[in-house]
Design a protein around this motif. Structure first.
Motif, PDB file in Angstrom:
ATOM      1  N   LEU A  86      42.220  33.796  46.831  1.00  0.00           N
ATOM      2  CA  LEU A  86      42.671  32.910  45.668  1.00  0.00           C
ATOM      3  C   LEU A  86      42.177  33.161  44.366  1.00  0.00           C
ATOM      4  CD1 LEU A  86      43.085  29.663  47.608  1.00  0.00           C
ATOM      5  CD2 LEU A  86      44.977  30.912  46.596  1.00  0.00           C
ATOM      6  N   LYS A  87      40.724  33.532  44.529  1.00  0.00           N
ATOM      7  CA  LYS A  87      39.939  33.751  43.315  1.00  0.00           C
ATOM      8  C   LYS A  87      40.565  35.080  42.686  1.00  0.00           C
ATOM      9  CE  LYS A  87      35.404  31.947  44.467  1.00  0.00           C
ATOM     10  NZ  LYS A  87      34.001  32.067  44.632  1.00  0.00           N
ATOM     11  N   LYS A  88      40.827  36.085  43.570  1.00  0.00           N
ATOM     12  CA  LYS A  88      41.220  37.304  42.950  1.00  0.00           C
ATOM     13  C   LYS A  88      42.717  36.994  42.339  1.00  0.00           C
ATOM     14  CE  LYS A  88      38.984  40.345  46.244  1.00  0.00           C
ATOM     15  NZ  LYS A  88      39.148  41.158  47.322  1.00  0.00           N
ATOM     16  N   LEU A  89      43.312  36.209  43.097  1.00  0.00           N
ATOM     17  CA  LEU A  89      44.872  36.086  42.342  1.00  0.00           C
ATOM     18  C   LEU A  89      44.666  35.353  41.135  1.00  0.00           C
ATOM     19  CD1 LEU A  89      46.802  35.011  45.653  1.00  0.00           C
ATOM     20  CD2 LEU A  89      47.147  36.838  44.227  1.00  0.00           C
ATOM     21  N   LEU A  90      43.786  34.481  40.897  1.00  0.00           N
ATOM     22  CA  LEU A  90      43.374  33.770  39.738  1.00  0.00           C
ATOM     23  C   LEU A  90      43.179  34.778  38.557  1.00  0.00           C
ATOM     24  CD1 LEU A  90      43.514  30.925  38.063  1.00  0.00           C
ATOM     25  CD2 LEU A  90      41.160  30.553  39.061  1.00  0.00           C
ATOM     26  N   LEU A  91      42.089  35.473  39.000  1.00  0.00           N
ATOM     27  CA  LEU A  91      41.642  36.685  38.093  1.00  0.00           C
ATOM     28  C   LEU A  91      42.968  37.587  37.346  1.00  0.00           C
ATOM     29  CD1 LEU A  91      39.204  37.823  36.526  1.00  0.00           C
ATOM     30  CD2 LEU A  91      38.876  39.347  38.504  1.00  0.00           C
ATOM     31  N   LYS A  92      43.785  37.716  38.401  1.00  0.00           N
ATOM     32  CA  LYS A  92      44.846  38.674  38.020  1.00  0.00           C
ATOM     33  C   LYS A  92      45.637  37.975  37.104  1.00  0.00           C
ATOM     34  CE  LYS A  92      48.700  41.362  40.035  1.00  0.00           C
ATOM     35  NZ  LYS A  92      49.508  41.238  39.012  1.00  0.00           N
ATOM     36  N   LYS A  93      46.090  36.602  37.552  1.00  0.00           N
ATOM     37  CA  LYS A  93      47.025  35.850  36.841  1.00  0.00           C
ATOM     38  C   LYS A  93      46.460  35.587  35.461  1.00  0.00           C
ATOM     39  CE  LYS A  93      49.185  31.472  36.495  1.00  0.00           C
ATOM     40  NZ  LYS A  93      50.750  31.664  36.475  1.00  0.00           N
ATOM     41  N   ASP A  94      45.085  35.395  35.170  1.00  0.00           N
ATOM     42  CA  ASP A  94      44.269  35.303  34.102  1.00  0.00           C
ATOM     43  C   ASP A  94      44.232  36.548  33.111  1.00  0.00           C
ATOM     44  OD1 ASP A  94      43.614  32.682  34.362  1.00  0.00           O
ATOM     45  OD2 ASP A  94      41.629  33.116  34.700  1.00  0.00           O
ATOM     46  N   MET A  95      44.168  37.720  33.697  1.00  0.00           N
ATOM     47  CA  MET A  95      44.479  39.124  33.260  1.00  0.00           C
ATOM     48  C   MET A  95      45.726  39.220  32.698  1.00  0.00           C
ATOM     49  SD  MET A  95      41.238  40.216  32.861  1.00  0.00           S
ATOM     50  CE  MET A  95      41.756  42.053  32.404  1.00  0.00           C
ATOM     51  N   ASP A  96      46.686  38.844  33.236  1.00  0.00           N
ATOM     52  CA  ASP A  96      48.091  39.053  32.979  1.00  0.00           C
ATOM     53  C   ASP A  96      48.503  38.177  31.804  1.00  0.00           C
ATOM     54  OD1 ASP A  96      48.621  40.782  35.007  1.00  0.00           O
ATOM     55  OD2 ASP A  96      49.665  39.443  36.354  1.00  0.00           O
ATOM     56  N   ALA A  97      48.110  37.119  31.933  1.00  0.00           N
ATOM     57  CA  ALA A  97      48.280  36.335  30.529  1.00  0.00           C
ATOM     58  C   ALA A  97      47.543  36.719  29.402  1.00  0.00           C
ATOM     59  CB  ALA A  97      47.895  34.709  30.914  1.00  0.00           C
ATOM     60  N   LEU A  98      46.308  37.159  29.713  1.00  0.00           N
ATOM     61  CA  LEU A  98      45.745  37.803  28.490  1.00  0.00           C
ATOM     62  C   LEU A  98      46.400  39.274  28.010  1.00  0.00           C
ATOM     63  CD1 LEU A  98      42.897  37.802  26.505  1.00  0.00           C
ATOM     64  CD2 LEU A  98      42.037  39.243  28.416  1.00  0.00           C
ATOM     65  N   ILE A  99      46.689  39.832  28.979  1.00  0.00           N
ATOM     66  CA  ILE A  99      47.794  41.263  28.601  1.00  0.00           C
ATOM     67  C   ILE A  99      48.996  40.798  27.641  1.00  0.00           C
ATOM     68  CG2 ILE A  99      49.134  43.108  29.278  1.00  0.00           C
ATOM     69  CD1 ILE A  99      46.907  43.120  31.373  1.00  0.00           C
ATOM     70  N   ASP A 100      49.632  39.526  28.324  1.00  0.00           N
ATOM     71  CA  ASP A 100      50.999  38.946  27.535  1.00  0.00           C
ATOM     72  C   ASP A 100      50.535  38.601  26.361  1.00  0.00           C
ATOM     73  OD1 ASP A 100      52.296  39.414  29.889  1.00  0.00           O
ATOM     74  OD2 ASP A 100      52.271  37.542  30.601  1.00  0.00           O
ATOM     75  N   ASP A 101      49.382  37.897  26.072  1.00  0.00           N
ATOM     76  CA  ASP A 101      49.238  37.558  24.633  1.00  0.00           C
ATOM     77  C   ASP A 101      48.802  38.553  23.714  1.00  0.00           C
ATOM     78  OD1 ASP A 101      49.306  34.656  25.438  1.00  0.00           O
ATOM     79  OD2 ASP A 101      47.162  34.308  25.707  1.00  0.00           O
ATOM     80  N   SER A 102      48.243  39.742  24.445  1.00  0.00           N
ATOM     81  CA  SER A 102      47.865  40.732  23.321  1.00  0.00           C
ATOM     82  C   SER A 102      49.153  41.397  22.868  1.00  0.00           C
ATOM     83  CB  SER A 102      47.026  41.668  24.232  1.00  0.00           C
ATOM     84  OG  SER A 102      45.545  41.339  24.444  1.00  0.00           O
ATOM     85  N   TYR A 103      50.169  41.543  23.894  1.00  0.00           N
ATOM     86  CA  TYR A 103      51.416  42.091  23.522  1.00  0.00           C
ATOM     87  C   TYR A 103      52.101  41.393  22.533  1.00  0.00           C
ATOM     88  CZ  TYR A 103      51.566  45.396  27.557  1.00  0.00           C
ATOM     89  OH  TYR A 103      51.376  46.644  28.433  1.00  0.00           O
ATOM     90  N   LEU A 104      52.216  40.091  22.722  1.00  0.00           N
ATOM     91  CA  LEU A 104      52.713  39.252  21.641  1.00  0.00           C
ATOM     92  C   LEU A 104      52.087  39.226  20.252  1.00  0.00           C
ATOM     93  CD1 LEU A 104      53.536  35.871  23.587  1.00  0.00           C
ATOM     94  CD2 LEU A 104      54.930  37.451  22.747  1.00  0.00           C
TER      95      LEU A 104
END
Length: 123
Positions: free
Chosen positions: A82-100
């Motif tokens: 779950l920690k790994k999944l949460l980290l991945k989700k946070d990273m994905d959100a950060l990448i999405d924000d960067s793309y935007l």
């Protein structure tokens, strides 16, 4: 000295050490010594900590069945996943924000918020 109509007792260093030595001898436990001398067992625990006599502290032994141990290991493994999944989700959100941010800049919008409003994306 009185505090809230109770007597505050002060014990001398030799007295404290005497109690600890009696406890070390093993004839009486903390509760019995407390009764004999009118001292709360918690006070004796404070002296044990003060004089760093960890050998006199109560120890807690936990007995577990194999099923419990297996379940604990499974839960620990699940927590790590779950920690790994949460980290991945946070990273994905950060990448999405960067793309935007890049998209907003390249399309000439003043901010990401303005782009999101134009595209009807909830901020």
């Amino acid at each position: 000295m009185y505090k809230n109509d109770k007597v505050i007792r002060r014990y001398s260093e030799p007295f404290k050490l005497k109690i600890l030595s009696e406890l070390t001898a093993g004839k009486l436990n903390k509760y019995q010594l407390g009764k004999a001398y009118g001292i709360a067992p918690s006070t004796i625990n404070e002296w044990i900590k003060k004089y760093n006599r960890k050998d006199l502290m109560n120890t807690r032994v936990t007995v577990k069945t194999k099923d419990e141990i297996t379940r604990i290991k499974q839960l620990q493994k699940e927590i790590e996943q779950l920690k790994k999944l949460l980290l991945k989700k946070d990273m994905d959100a950060l990448i999405d924000d960067s793309y935007l941010e890049v998209a907003a800049e390249q399309l000439g919008y003043k901010s990401v918020l303005e782009l999101k409003k134009k595209l009807s994306i909830k901020p």
